[in-house]
Write an enzyme that holds these catalytic residues in place. Sequence first.
Site, PDB file in Angstrom:
ATOM      1  CG  HIS A  84      -1.807  -1.084   1.434  1.00 35.03           C
ATOM      2  ND1 HIS A  84      -1.633  -2.058   2.385  1.00 35.03           N
ATOM      3  CD2 HIS A  84      -2.945  -1.400   0.772  1.00 35.03           C
ATOM      4  CE1 HIS A  84      -2.629  -2.918   2.320  1.00 35.03           C
ATOM      5  NE2 HIS A  84      -3.424  -2.558   1.343  1.00 35.03           N
TER       6      HIS A  84
ATOM      7  N   GLY B  50      -2.590  -1.957  -7.159  1.00 33.52           N
ATOM      8  CA  GLY B  50      -1.422  -2.828  -7.325  1.00 33.52           C
ATOM      9  C   GLY B  50      -1.662  -3.918  -8.357  1.00 33.52           C
TER      10      GLY B  50
END
Length: 284
Positions: A37, A147
Amino acid sequence: MEIINRRQRMFSISRKLRRESKTVGFVPTMGALHEGHLTLVKEARQMCDVVIVSIFVNPTQFNSSVDLEKYPRDLTTDVSLLAEYEVDYIFAPEEHEIYPDGFSTYVNVQGVTDVLEGESRPGHFRGVATVVTILLNTVRPDHAFFGQKDAQQVAVIKRLTTDLGFETEIVVVPTVREESGLAMSSRNERLSAEEREKAAIIINALRAAKTEFKRGERNASHLTQIVRDTIATEPLARLDYVHIVDRESMQTIDKVGDNEALIVIAAYFGDVRLIDNVILNRKQ
Ligand code: PAF
């Protein structure tokens, strides 16, 4: 850094930022932040004037209430991490702010959600697509960061932003890996030390197949067999699936052509299911 709990407050901040012509980067998360993150946050910080991170454990994307309850929550640690990364706003709404009384509107992205993770986790992508739509509509960012590890989630979100006409550009950030090569995930915490070490076989198997691809192998069944054979050398690993898919549609292909493709894998270590992928024919 301001922590925002109410949707109305988030709306007015985002209106103000647009009036000031600030570029807004948005990183949606469910908290329990890890290096993966934080890499998205770093990327957003580099590209944008203002960075907004949401922390919301989205109930509609969980298949079981037990998983939802067990999901790690530690807002205090998350907030202090984000302060270090110079985040401007954290949007951390209560459930009723996102799903008001009588909520009955869901976003279904067809096709791309029917396979792979969509098959193993029915309803999961409907929950993801719904919450991402609500979040993008609330924050109105110029760029939103996701991601590559969750390749199918990326494909779903790209499809929905195109189809629903969101102006937000979806920025896909390469998978962040532990030193062993294991893709970072909050699930890694649930592995034993031995499983965590041995789980590196997943990326080793994908890389072995990618090496053959670079040597000219285009046949999907040959490439996936390399992955199967490599995974079979690790007694702690149990393969769920391995496929070669088109990166955009996520549909299985027999032969890799000119389009971007992925080798996607899901494998169990104990009761922990891990996913990963590598890109073939990367265009940019
Ligand atoms: O990837 C996640 O953490 C979640 O699926 C997301 C995108 C924040 C939606 O809840």
